[in-house]
Design a protein around this motif. Structure first.
Motif: not given
Length: 260
Positions: A176-181, A205-211
Motif C-alpha cells: 500500500l505504501v509502495g502504491a502511494c510512492t 497497478i501491480k502494487h494495487l493487485l498485491l494489496v
C-alpha cells in the motif's frame, strides 16, 4: 630496583604500538572478507527469483481454478470436484515450498535501508523507509510462522497460521505504501515521457493487485478466492515479463548435445 626497571621496560616494549605490526592489516582483511561474503550472500538469495515467480503463478492459478470449478455445482463423484481437490492440494503444497525461498530474503532489503535516508524529499524518505521496514519485517515474521507450523517453535499449526497472516498484513501495508510512492512518481512525470509513465503506471497497478491479494490472504479484507487468484496470476505474469530475455539465447551445438 634494577629488576623493577627491567620489568617496566619490558612492559613498555610489550604494549607499544609497534609490537603488533600486522594487527591492522588483519583487521582490514577481515572487514573485506565480511563485506564480500555479504555481497555473495545477497547474490545467492536473489538467484531463485524466476522459478519462484513461476511457482507463484501456478499457486494462484490453482487458487483461482478451485472456486471457478465450484461455480458449476459438481456432484461428489464428478471430475470437477476431483479437480477442485487437486487444485487445493497443489496450492497448499506450492505455498509451503515457496515459503522456504523467503529465508534470508530480508538481508537485501535491510542493506538497502541506509540508502533511503539519503533521499532529499522528506515525504519520499518516510514512504520509502516505511515500505522497506514493513517488507523486511514480513520476511522475518514469515519464517517464524513456517517453523511454528513445523512445530520447531512453540505454538503449533494454529499459531503458525496466525503468524503467517500477521506477516501478510505487513506485506499488504508495504505494498500500500509502495502504491502511494508510485502514484507520487507517476503524477510528477512529464506527460511527454510516455515510456516512463507507462512503466510507473504498470508498477502502480501491480502494487494495487498485491494489496488486493494480500488483504484477502491475511483475512484483513476478504473478497473471493477467484479474484485473489487472478490478481496473483497477473502480478506473476508482470514479474516474469520483466525478467523474460529480450532476445533468444544462442546455444552452441556442443552445449545442446550435452544438455540433450
Amino acid at each position: 630496583k634494577p629488576f623493577r626497571l627491567k620489568l617496566r621496560s619490558f612492559e613498555s616494549s610489550l604494549f607499544s604500538p609497534t609490537s603488533f605490526p600486522r594487527r591492522r592489516p588483519h583487521f582490514e582483511l577481515c572487514q573485506s572478507v565480511a563485506a564480500s561474503s555479504l555481497d555473495n550472500l545477497n547474490v545467492l538469495c536473489m538467484e531463485a527469483k524466476e522459478p519462484d515467480k513461476l511457482a507463484r503463478f501456478l499457486q494462484f492459478a490453482a487458487r483461482a481454478s478451485g472456486p471457478l470449478s465450484g461455480l458449476a455445482a459438481p456432484s461428489a463423484a464428478s471430475r470437477w470436484r476431483q479437480l477442485d481437490g487437486h487444485a487445493r492440494t497443489a496450492m497448499r503444497l506450492l505455498a509451503r515450498a515457496r515459503r522456504t525461498h523467503r529465508w534470508c530474503k530480508e538481508l537485501p532489503v535491510v542493506r538497502s535501508i541506509p540508502k533511503s535516508l539519503s533521499i532529499q524529499d522528506p515525504i519520499d524518505r518516510v514512504l520509502d523507509l516505511l515500505q522497506k521496514v514493513s517488507l523486511a519485517t514480513f520476511m522475518v515474521v514469515d519464517p517464524i510462522g513456517h517453523m511454528r507450523q513445523w512445530r520447531s517453535l512453540r505454538g503449533g499449526k494454529p499459531a503458525g497460521a496466525g503468524t503467517i497472516r500477521l506477516g501478510l498484513k505487513l506485506c499488504c501495508f508495504s505494498n500500500l505504501v509502495g502504491a502511494c510512492t508510485q502514484m507520487r512518481k507517476f503524477l510528477v512525470l512529464d506527460p511527454s515521457s510516455e515510456d516512463r509513465r507507462r512503466g510507473e503506471f504498470a508498477c502502480l497497478i501491480k502494487h494495487l493487485l498485491l494489496v488486493l491479494q494480500t488483504a484477502h490472504l491475511s483475512l484483513l479484507y476478504q473478497t473471493h478466492h477467484a479474484l485473489a487468484g487472478c490478481a496473483g496470476m497477473l502480478t506473476s505474469c508482470m514479474d516474469l515479463q520483466a525478467r523474460w530475455p529480450s532476445a533468444p539465447v544462442a546455444v552452441s551445438k556442443g552445449q545442446a548435445s550435452a544438455e540433450s
